[in-house]
Scaffold this motif. Structure first.
Motif, PDB file in Angstrom:
ATOM      1  N   GLU A   1       0.834  -1.297  -0.071  1.00  0.00           N
ATOM      2  CA  GLU A   1       0.030   0.072  -0.186  1.00  0.00           C
ATOM      3  C   GLU A   1       0.921   1.293   0.119  1.00  0.00           C
ATOM      4  OE1 GLU A   1      -0.192  -2.355   2.428  1.00  0.00           O
ATOM      5  OE2 GLU A   1      -1.867  -3.565   1.693  1.00  0.00           O
ATOM      6  N   GLN A   2       2.151   1.348   0.543  1.00  0.00           N
ATOM      7  CA  GLN A   2       2.750   2.273   0.675  1.00  0.00           C
ATOM      8  C   GLN A   2       3.997   2.491  -0.241  1.00  0.00           C
ATOM      9  OE1 GLN A   2       4.154   2.128   4.684  1.00  0.00           O
ATOM     10  NE2 GLN A   2       2.286   1.884   5.738  1.00  0.00           N
ATOM     11  N   PHE A   3       4.371   1.326  -0.828  1.00  0.00           N
ATOM     12  CA  PHE A   3       5.546   1.371  -1.657  1.00  0.00           C
ATOM     13  C   PHE A   3       5.463   2.136  -3.002  1.00  0.00           C
ATOM     14  CE2 PHE A   3       8.443  -0.645  -4.910  1.00  0.00           C
ATOM     15  CZ  PHE A   3       9.731  -0.267  -4.069  1.00  0.00           C
ATOM     16  N   PRO A   4       4.477   2.191  -3.527  1.00  0.00           N
ATOM     17  CA  PRO A   4       4.542   3.163  -4.794  1.00  0.00           C
ATOM     18  C   PRO A   4       4.800   4.722  -4.451  1.00  0.00           C
ATOM     19  CG  PRO A   4       2.645   1.517  -4.868  1.00  0.00           C
ATOM     20  CD  PRO A   4       3.238   1.364  -3.378  1.00  0.00           C
ATOM     21  N   ARG A   5       4.305   5.285  -3.185  1.00  0.00           N
ATOM     22  CA  ARG A   5       4.477   6.437  -2.926  1.00  0.00           C
ATOM     23  C   ARG A   5       5.816   6.652  -2.943  1.00  0.00           C
ATOM     24  NH1 ARG A   5       1.599  10.920  -1.649  1.00  0.00           N
ATOM     25  NH2 ARG A   5      -0.563   9.687  -1.855  1.00  0.00           N
ATOM     26  N   GLN A   6       6.545   5.691  -2.059  1.00  0.00           N
ATOM     27  CA  GLN A   6       7.837   5.810  -1.572  1.00  0.00           C
ATOM     28  C   GLN A   6       8.816   5.463  -2.838  1.00  0.00           C
ATOM     29  OE1 GLN A   6       9.566   2.079   0.355  1.00  0.00           O
ATOM     30  NE2 GLN A   6      10.490   3.856   1.986  1.00  0.00           N
ATOM     31  N   LEU A   7       8.409   4.615  -3.758  1.00  0.00           N
ATOM     32  CA  LEU A   7       9.314   4.711  -4.922  1.00  0.00           C
ATOM     33  C   LEU A   7       9.240   5.796  -5.929  1.00  0.00           C
ATOM     34  CD1 LEU A   7      10.765   2.506  -6.961  1.00  0.00           C
ATOM     35  CD2 LEU A   7       8.498   1.841  -7.915  1.00  0.00           C
ATOM     36  N   MET A   8       7.994   6.409  -6.022  1.00  0.00           N
ATOM     37  CA  MET A   8       7.927   7.807  -6.682  1.00  0.00           C
ATOM     38  C   MET A   8       8.947   8.657  -6.038  1.00  0.00           C
ATOM     39  SD  MET A   8       4.249   8.383  -7.727  1.00  0.00           S
ATOM     40  CE  MET A   8       3.355   7.744  -6.553  1.00  0.00           C
ATOM     41  N   GLY A   9       9.013   8.692  -4.952  1.00  0.00           N
ATOM     42  CA  GLY A   9      10.031   9.840  -4.012  1.00  0.00           C
ATOM     43  C   GLY A   9      11.215   9.329  -4.647  1.00  0.00           C
ATOM     44  N   VAL A  10      11.947   8.140  -4.444  1.00  0.00           N
ATOM     45  CA  VAL A  10      13.203   7.726  -4.751  1.00  0.00           C
ATOM     46  C   VAL A  10      13.483   7.988  -6.208  1.00  0.00           C
ATOM     47  CG1 VAL A  10      14.719   6.087  -4.810  1.00  0.00           C
ATOM     48  CG2 VAL A  10      13.154   6.084  -2.803  1.00  0.00           C
ATOM     49  N   LEU A  11      12.612   7.720  -7.179  1.00  0.00           N
ATOM     50  CA  LEU A  11      12.801   7.975  -8.600  1.00  0.00           C
ATOM     51  C   LEU A  11      12.905   9.510  -8.935  1.00  0.00           C
ATOM     52  CD1 LEU A  11      11.020   4.912 -10.068  1.00  0.00           C
ATOM     53  CD2 LEU A  11      13.316   5.127  -9.670  1.00  0.00           C
ATOM     54  N   SER A  12      12.473  10.113  -8.046  1.00  0.00           N
ATOM     55  CA  SER A  12      12.378  11.735  -8.385  1.00  0.00           C
ATOM     56  C   SER A  12      13.672  12.400  -8.203  1.00  0.00           C
ATOM     57  CB  SER A  12      11.282  12.392  -7.556  1.00  0.00           C
ATOM     58  OG  SER A  12      11.612  12.396  -6.139  1.00  0.00           O
ATOM     59  N   GLY A  13      14.624  11.746  -7.624  1.00  0.00           N
ATOM     60  CA  GLY A  13      16.100  11.986  -7.500  1.00  0.00           C
ATOM     61  C   GLY A  13      16.996  11.789  -8.631  1.00  0.00           C
ATOM     62  N   PRO A  14      18.051  11.118  -8.228  1.00  0.00           N
ATOM     63  CA  PRO A  14      19.158  10.917  -9.419  1.00  0.00           C
ATOM     64  C   PRO A  14      18.674   9.933 -10.303  1.00  0.00           C
ATOM     65  CG  PRO A  14      20.071  10.745  -7.106  1.00  0.00           C
ATOM     66  CD  PRO A  14      18.842  10.702  -6.991  1.00  0.00           C
ATOM     67  N   GLU A  15      19.438  10.008 -11.539  1.00  0.00           N
ATOM     68  CA  GLU A  15      18.611   9.072 -12.702  1.00  0.00           C
ATOM     69  C   GLU A  15      18.852   7.664 -12.335  1.00  0.00           C
ATOM     70  OE1 GLU A  15      19.464   8.547 -17.447  1.00  0.00           O
ATOM     71  OE2 GLU A  15      20.261  10.256 -16.378  1.00  0.00           O
ATOM     72  N   ILE A  16      17.907   7.011 -12.528  1.00  0.00           N
ATOM     73  CA  ILE A  16      17.952   5.578 -12.309  1.00  0.00           C
ATOM     74  C   ILE A  16      17.969   4.845 -14.089  1.00  0.00           C
ATOM     75  CG2 ILE A  16      16.689   3.306 -11.457  1.00  0.00           C
ATOM     76  CD1 ILE A  16      18.246   5.212  -9.257  1.00  0.00           C
ATOM     77  N   ALA A  17      18.942   4.008 -14.062  1.00  0.00           N
ATOM     78  CA  ALA A  17      19.084   3.563 -15.593  1.00  0.00           C
ATOM     79  C   ALA A  17      17.897   2.360 -15.657  1.00  0.00           C
ATOM     80  CB  ALA A  17      20.355   2.893 -15.977  1.00  0.00           C
ATOM     81  N   ALA A  18      17.890   1.686 -14.596  1.00  0.00           N
ATOM     82  CA  ALA A  18      17.083   0.397 -14.570  1.00  0.00           C
ATOM     83  C   ALA A  18      16.425   0.136 -13.164  1.00  0.00           C
ATOM     84  CB  ALA A  18      17.741  -0.837 -15.074  1.00  0.00           C
ATOM     85  N   LEU A  19      15.297  -0.351 -13.072  1.00  0.00           N
ATOM     86  CA  LEU A  19      14.561  -0.903 -11.784  1.00  0.00           C
ATOM     87  C   LEU A  19      14.136  -2.246 -12.032  1.00  0.00           C
ATOM     88  CD1 LEU A  19      13.323   0.233  -9.372  1.00  0.00           C
ATOM     89  CD2 LEU A  19      11.280   0.344 -10.381  1.00  0.00           C
ATOM     90  N   LEU A  20      14.911  -3.075 -10.778  1.00  0.00           N
ATOM     91  CA  LEU A  20      14.386  -4.441 -10.887  1.00  0.00           C
ATOM     92  C   LEU A  20      13.278  -4.888  -9.856  1.00  0.00           C
ATOM     93  CD1 LEU A  20      14.740  -7.576 -11.576  1.00  0.00           C
ATOM     94  CD2 LEU A  20      16.772  -7.521 -10.313  1.00  0.00           C
ATOM     95  N   VAL A  21      12.319  -5.186 -10.176  1.00  0.00           N
ATOM     96  CA  VAL A  21      11.250  -5.534  -9.073  1.00  0.00           C
ATOM     97  C   VAL A  21      11.476  -6.969  -8.416  1.00  0.00           C
ATOM     98  CG1 VAL A  21       8.792  -5.713  -8.712  1.00  0.00           C
ATOM     99  CG2 VAL A  21       9.672  -4.202 -10.828  1.00  0.00           C
TER     100      VAL A  21
END
Length: 201
Positions: free
Chosen positions: A16-36
């Motif tokens: 329930e909480q992780f999508p918002r947390q992920l959006m916050g992290v991805l708003s920072g430095p460029e991430i080339a890839a994300l592994l789920v």
């Protein structure tokens, strides 16, 4: 040059909480890839997490990969799959299913022999080190050897890498997981790591 960042989701996130947390992290430095990472999730739980992570990751410009499930990756529109089990057959199956448009990476590499055997199968990268848990000192040695010898990109995964202990393997990518998600402020932790890595490059 600083390695590109490859982010791995936590093993058992709060769905329930992780999508918002992920959006916050991805708003920072460029991430080339994300592994789920699959973790202990059942099929339905993993599909739900993957669907949200794909939406969020791709919107942020990251390639989103699923763990060991090429069929789900294709169905949900992920960018590829990261193969950790099943050996050569699983890698060949993923390549047949997703290439040339999708990404197929391989991990859980225990030896130079495994690395060379997998690396010659038209994979897009090889990852050395665990997705989470304890640091594997042998992984850094393998990543250094691979980066110095082969053209297929290397990813060094160290779940406990700290900003004071930057990656020195020469790998093209550094995978971060537990050291980010266990921080009190994951977004700040990732930004601090990225800033330190660029200053050291």
């Amino acid at each position: 040059m600083a390695p590109q960042l490859y982010l791995i989701t936590p093993e058992n996130p709060q769905l329930e909480q992780f999508p918002r947390q992920l959006m916050g992290v991805l708003s920072g430095p460029e991430i080339a890839a994300l592994l789920v990472r699959r973790g202990a999730l059942d099929d339905a739980g993993y599909a739900a997490l993957a669907e949200r992570a794909i939406q969020i990751g791709q919107a942020a410009g990251a390639a989103v990969l699923l763990e060991d499930d090429g069929e789900l990756a294709r169905r949900l529109g992920a960018d590829g799959v990261h193969v950790t089990s099943g050996g050569t057959k699983a890698i060949r199956d993923a390549i047949a299913l997703l290439k040339p448009d999708g990404i197929v990476g391989v991990g859980n590499i225990r030896s130079r022999h495994d690395a060379m055997s997998f690396g010659e199968l038209d994979v897009d990268y090889v990852m050395f080190g665990p997705l989470g848990g304890t640091t594997d000192p042998a992984a850094a040695e393998l990543a250094t050897w691979w980066a110095e010898t082969f053209e297929v990109p290397a990813i060094h995964s160290d779940p406990h890498l700290q900003t004071a202990s930057l990656d020195l393997t020469g790998a093209e990518f550094i995978a971060l997981s537990d050291c980010i998600w266990s921080a009190s402020d994951p977004a700040s932790a990732l930004s601090a790591f990225d800033k330190a890595a660029r200053a050291d490059a």
